[in-house]
Write a protein that holds these residues in place. Structure first.
Motif, PDB file in Angstrom:
ATOM      1  N   SER A 105       0.818  -1.209   0.000  1.00  0.00           N
ATOM      2  CA  SER A 105       0.000   0.000   0.000  1.00  0.00           C
ATOM      3  C   SER A 105       0.857   1.267   0.000  1.00  0.00           C
ATOM      4  N   GLN A 106       2.074   1.170   0.481  1.00  0.00           N
ATOM      5  CA  GLN A 106       2.985   2.311   0.479  1.00  0.00           C
ATOM      6  C   GLN A 106       3.805   2.391  -0.817  1.00  0.00           C
ATOM      7  N   GLY A 107       3.717   1.364  -1.660  1.00  0.00           N
ATOM      8  CA  GLY A 107       4.450   1.349  -2.913  1.00  0.00           C
ATOM      9  C   GLY A 107       5.894   0.931  -2.771  1.00  0.00           C
ATOM     10  N   LYS A 108       6.247   0.226  -1.703  1.00  0.00           N
ATOM     11  CA  LYS A 108       7.632  -0.184  -1.476  1.00  0.00           C
ATOM     12  C   LYS A 108       8.004  -1.475  -2.208  1.00  0.00           C
ATOM     13  N   LEU A 109       7.003  -2.209  -2.702  1.00  0.00           N
ATOM     14  CA  LEU A 109       7.274  -3.444  -3.427  1.00  0.00           C
ATOM     15  C   LEU A 109       7.121  -3.183  -4.919  1.00  0.00           C
ATOM     16  N   PRO A 110       8.196  -3.281  -5.688  1.00  0.00           N
ATOM     17  CA  PRO A 110       8.096  -3.012  -7.120  1.00  0.00           C
ATOM     18  C   PRO A 110       7.248  -4.070  -7.825  1.00  0.00           C
ATOM     19  N   GLY A 111       6.382  -3.621  -8.708  1.00  0.00           N
ATOM     20  CA  GLY A 111       5.536  -4.534  -9.469  1.00  0.00           C
ATOM     21  C   GLY A 111       4.293  -4.971  -8.746  1.00  0.00           C
ATOM     22  N   VAL A 112       4.110  -4.541  -7.509  1.00  0.00           N
ATOM     23  CA  VAL A 112       2.929  -4.917  -6.742  1.00  0.00           C
ATOM     24  C   VAL A 112       2.154  -3.638  -6.435  1.00  0.00           C
ATOM     25  N   THR A 113       0.939  -3.597  -6.937  1.00  0.00           N
ATOM     26  CA  THR A 113       0.079  -2.455  -6.653  1.00  0.00           C
ATOM     27  C   THR A 113      -1.093  -2.921  -5.831  1.00  0.00           C
TER      28      THR A 113
END
Length: 89
Positions: free
Chosen positions: A77-85
């Motif tokens: 949810s914070q956008g810290k995982l690339p490719g995962v929205t």
């Protein structure tokens, strides 16, 4: 968050698994179960628990990422995982 003693115990088990992996494989190939039984019990890979690298949580572990579902949810949810929205999970 898991207690430090639980995380340390799991690290010790992982160390023993890595240390005795070759010897364990050789004894299994030779079918020497008596000698295999004399190895430390914690050197068996089944005794290692998959735990979150961040919190040490043992349940809800996501093997692909190496973290628990709670940390995964926060990071996604914070956008810290690339490719995962937020939409993709």
């Amino acid at each position: 968050m898991a207690k430090e003693s639980i995380k340390a115990r799991n690290r010790k088990r992982q160390y023993l698994v890595d240390r005795y992996a070759a010897k364990r494989a050789q004894l299994k190939a030779n079918k020497d179960y008596v000698a295999l039984d004399k190895l430390p019990k914690n050197s068996s890979p089944t005794r290692v628990r998959n735990r979150c690298q961040i919190t040490g949580r043992g349940r809800g572990y996501m093997r692909k990422f190496g973290i628990s579902r709670l940390v995964f949810r926060d990071w996604a949810s914070q956008g810290k995982l690339p490719g995962v929205t937020k939409v993709s999970w």
